[in-house]
Write a protein that holds these residues in place. Structure first.
Motif, PDB file in Angstrom:
ATOM      1  N   TRP A   1      23.745  43.426  74.020  1.00 36.85           N
ATOM      2  CA  TRP A   1      24.288  43.796  72.717  1.00 36.85           C
ATOM      3  C   TRP A   1      24.188  45.301  72.428  1.00 36.85           C
ATOM      4  O   TRP A   1      25.161  45.932  72.007  1.00 36.85           O
ATOM      5  CB  TRP A   1      23.587  42.994  71.626  1.00 36.85           C
ATOM      6  N   ALA A   2      23.012  45.887  72.625  1.00 33.82           N
ATOM      7  CA  ALA A   2      22.818  47.300  72.286  1.00 33.82           C
ATOM      8  C   ALA A   2      23.771  48.205  73.058  1.00 33.82           C
ATOM      9  O   ALA A   2      24.346  49.150  72.492  1.00 33.82           O
ATOM     10  CB  ALA A   2      21.363  47.701  72.555  1.00 33.82           C
ATOM     11  N   ALA A   3      23.946  47.931  74.345  1.00 32.99           N
ATOM     12  CA  ALA A   3      24.854  48.746  75.147  1.00 32.99           C
ATOM     13  C   ALA A   3      26.295  48.602  74.678  1.00 32.99           C
ATOM     14  O   ALA A   3      27.098  49.526  74.783  1.00 32.99           O
ATOM     15  CB  ALA A   3      24.735  48.353  76.626  1.00 32.99           C
ATOM     16  N   ALA A   4      26.625  47.432  74.132  1.00 34.68           N
ATOM     17  CA  ALA A   4      28.001  47.182  73.700  1.00 34.68           C
ATOM     18  C   ALA A   4      28.340  47.886  72.392  1.00 34.68           C
ATOM     19  O   ALA A   4      29.482  48.316  72.195  1.00 34.68           O
ATOM     20  CB  ALA A   4      28.225  45.671  73.556  1.00 34.68           C
ATOM     21  N   VAL A   5      27.382  48.021  71.486  1.00 35.09           N
ATOM     22  CA  VAL A   5      27.690  48.540  70.154  1.00 35.09           C
ATOM     23  C   VAL A   5      27.061  49.900  69.857  1.00 35.09           C
ATOM     24  O   VAL A   5      27.353  50.479  68.805  1.00 35.09           O
ATOM     25  CB  VAL A   5      27.250  47.533  69.062  1.00 35.09           C
ATOM     26  N   GLY A   6      26.226  50.414  70.738  1.00 32.57           N
ATOM     27  CA  GLY A   6      25.500  51.647  70.451  1.00 32.57           C
ATOM     28  C   GLY A   6      26.390  52.819  70.095  1.00 32.57           C
ATOM     29  O   GLY A   6      26.236  53.443  69.031  1.00 32.57           O
ATOM     30  N   ARG A   7      27.328  53.150  70.963  1.00 36.73           N
ATOM     31  CA  ARG A   7      28.209  54.290  70.714  1.00 36.73           C
ATOM     32  C   ARG A   7      29.096  54.049  69.499  1.00 36.73           C
ATOM     33  O   ARG A   7      29.375  54.974  68.724  1.00 36.73           O
ATOM     34  CB  ARG A   7      29.069  54.562  71.947  1.00 36.73           C
ATOM     35  N   PHE A   8      29.538  52.805  69.335  1.00 34.86           N
ATOM     36  CA  PHE A   8      30.402  52.479  68.208  1.00 34.86           C
ATOM     37  C   PHE A   8      29.677  52.740  66.889  1.00 34.86           C
ATOM     38  O   PHE A   8      30.229  53.369  65.982  1.00 34.86           O
ATOM     39  CB  PHE A   8      30.838  51.019  68.288  1.00 34.86           C
ATOM     40  N   CYS A   9      28.445  52.266  66.770  1.00 32.77           N
ATOM     41  CA  CYS A   9      27.691  52.441  65.531  1.00 32.77           C
ATOM     42  C   CYS A   9      27.434  53.912  65.249  1.00 32.77           C
ATOM     43  O   CYS A   9      27.482  54.356  64.093  1.00 32.77           O
ATOM     44  CB  CYS A   9      26.381  51.672  65.603  1.00 32.77           C
ATOM     45  N   ALA A  10      27.167  54.691  66.304  1.00 30.46           N
ATOM     46  CA  ALA A  10      26.941  56.120  66.117  1.00 30.46           C
ATOM     47  C   ALA A  10      28.212  56.813  65.635  1.00 30.46           C
ATOM     48  O   ALA A  10      28.171  57.648  64.722  1.00 30.46           O
ATOM     49  CB  ALA A  10      26.453  56.751  67.419  1.00 30.46           C
ATOM     50  N   ALA A  11      29.344  56.462  66.222  1.00 32.38           N
ATOM     51  CA  ALA A  11      30.615  57.092  65.848  1.00 32.38           C
ATOM     52  C   ALA A  11      31.051  56.717  64.445  1.00 32.38           C
ATOM     53  O   ALA A  11      31.644  57.524  63.725  1.00 32.38           O
ATOM     54  CB  ALA A  11      31.699  56.715  66.859  1.00 32.38           C
ATOM     55  N   GLU A  12      30.754  55.490  64.034  1.00 33.25           N
ATOM     56  CA  GLU A  12      31.189  54.982  62.732  1.00 33.25           C
ATOM     57  C   GLU A  12      30.137  55.185  61.643  1.00 33.25           C
ATOM     58  O   GLU A  12      30.369  54.809  60.492  1.00 33.25           O
ATOM     59  CB  GLU A  12      31.517  53.495  62.838  1.00 33.25           C
ATOM     60  N   ALA A  13      28.970  55.743  61.986  1.00 35.62           N
ATOM     61  CA  ALA A  13      27.850  55.847  61.041  1.00 35.62           C
ATOM     62  C   ALA A  13      27.569  54.481  60.423  1.00 35.62           C
ATOM     63  O   ALA A  13      27.428  54.329  59.210  1.00 35.62           O
ATOM     64  CB  ALA A  13      28.144  56.872  59.956  1.00 35.62           C
ATOM     65  N   LEU A  14      27.496  53.482  61.290  1.00 35.22           N
ATOM     66  CA  LEU A  14      27.340  52.098  60.857  1.00 35.22           C
ATOM     67  C   LEU A  14      25.917  51.624  61.123  1.00 35.22           C
ATOM     68  O   LEU A  14      25.392  51.760  62.236  1.00 35.22           O
ATOM     69  CB  LEU A  14      28.331  51.213  61.625  1.00 35.22           C
ATOM     70  N   LEU A  15      25.278  51.073  60.098  1.00 32.45           N
ATOM     71  CA  LEU A  15      23.947  50.498  60.218  1.00 32.45           C
ATOM     72  C   LEU A  15      24.076  48.979  60.313  1.00 32.45           C
ATOM     73  O   LEU A  15      24.855  48.372  59.580  1.00 32.45           O
ATOM     74  CB  LEU A  15      23.081  50.866  59.013  1.00 32.45           C
TER      75      LEU A  15
END
Length: 304
Positions: free
Chosen positions: A105-119
């Motif tokens: 999970w972390a590898a799948a969403v890590g960059r996305f959350c950083a780019a979107e400023a998503l918590l």
């Protein structure tokens, strides 16, 4: 029009599990939170919360929670087009199974959350019951093994997790030296994630066994592997998680050549806005993270 401060109070009470903690999260007093809930119930003409024996939303409250989840996502999209409305970050509440959280999970969403400023506010549930959280309006999305979407939601496949029935070589010799039989299954301790975990039962059913069996309960994906390595039992462990232990021959299959494959599905509200659509695309693109590449052993059977 619904006063969204009242909806925010309802959502925060459910997410935090109480009025006092909701007040701390919202920066208001506990009595102010209670007053907002009472005002909401008066306007609706019906209760939105059941306060005892366990705090939970009523059916009307659940529908409001579903609504506020979607509104928050749509507001996130609006803020992108009108920067003055934007906040430093947004929060998304998601239910998912512990094995996914411990592996891909972390590898799948890590960059996305950083780019979107998503918590992310992650709620760990057994994969077979994760949709309950969506039906209750507690989460905006869910990763689980059920292909049946709830009303108003979409469901897309994201990949397959392969589980192997693993134990230490000493354990296998001790309990299954003569093969996997009804007698050995009645005696060999298993490891089960929790009371709602059905992977072990599905494995035993495929072995033709439908009786009772001794088992440990271990609601931790990492702890699950540690119990198996300690020789305490056998259990269904994701191949991607157990690969180092298999390669080092610290864990082996009790039924070599067989595996249980679980298809995972991503559920999300249809009106979740662009951020949910982009997250869905990211998860579908990362579906290969569930796989381990070339199989470690030839599998004669894949159970479904």
């Amino acid at each position: 029009m619904i006063d969204y401060k009242l909806l925010e109070a309802l959502a925060t009470v459910i997410e935090s599990g109480g009025f006092e903690r909701a007040g701390l999260a919202l920066g208001i007093s506990q009595s102010a939170v209670s007053q907002r809930i009472r005002t909401l119930e008066i306007r609706l003409g019906q209760p939105v919360l059941v306060r005892s024996p366990v705090l939970m939303a009523t059916p009307a409250g659940q529908r409001l929670l579903n609504h506020v989840q979607q509104v928050q996502l749509l507001e996130r999209d609006l803020a992108k087009s009108i920067p003055v409305l934007s906040e430093p970050s947004a929060r998304l509440r998601i239910a998912l199974n512990a094995d996914s959280l411990a592996t891909w999970w972390a590898a799948a969403v890590g960059r996305f959350c950083a780019a979107e400023a998503l918590l992310l506010d992650l709620v760990v549930e057994d994969q077979d019951i994760g949709l309950r959280r969506m039906r209750e309006g507690d989460v905006a999305a869910c990763l689980c093994s059920s292909p049946q979407p709830v009303a108003g939601a979409r469901c897309v496949p994201v990949g397959t997790m392969t589980y192997l029935p693993l134990a230490t070589p000493d354990y296998v010799q001790r309990y299954f030296g003569g093969g996997v039989t009804d007698i050995s299954l009645q005696q060999a301790p298993a490891i089960v994630f929790g009371p709602n975990d059905q992977l072990q039962h599905r494995f035993l059913a495929q072995c033709g066994y439908h009786g009772t069996f001794p088992h440990h309960l271990c609601p931790s994906s990492e702890g699950f592997v540690k119990l198996a390595l300690a020789g305490m039992g056998y259990g269904m462990i994701p191949e991607v998680q157990a690969r180092p232990e298999i390669e080092a021959e610290r864990l082996i299959g009790i039924t070599p050549g067989q595996a249980l494959e679980v298809q995972l599905y991503w559920h999300f509200w249809r009106h979740g806005g662009g951020v949910m659509d982009r997250l869905t695309t990211a998860l579908q693109s990362a579906g290969t993270l569930l796989e381990t590449g070339t199989p470690l052993e030839k599998r004669a059977t894949h159970w479904t």
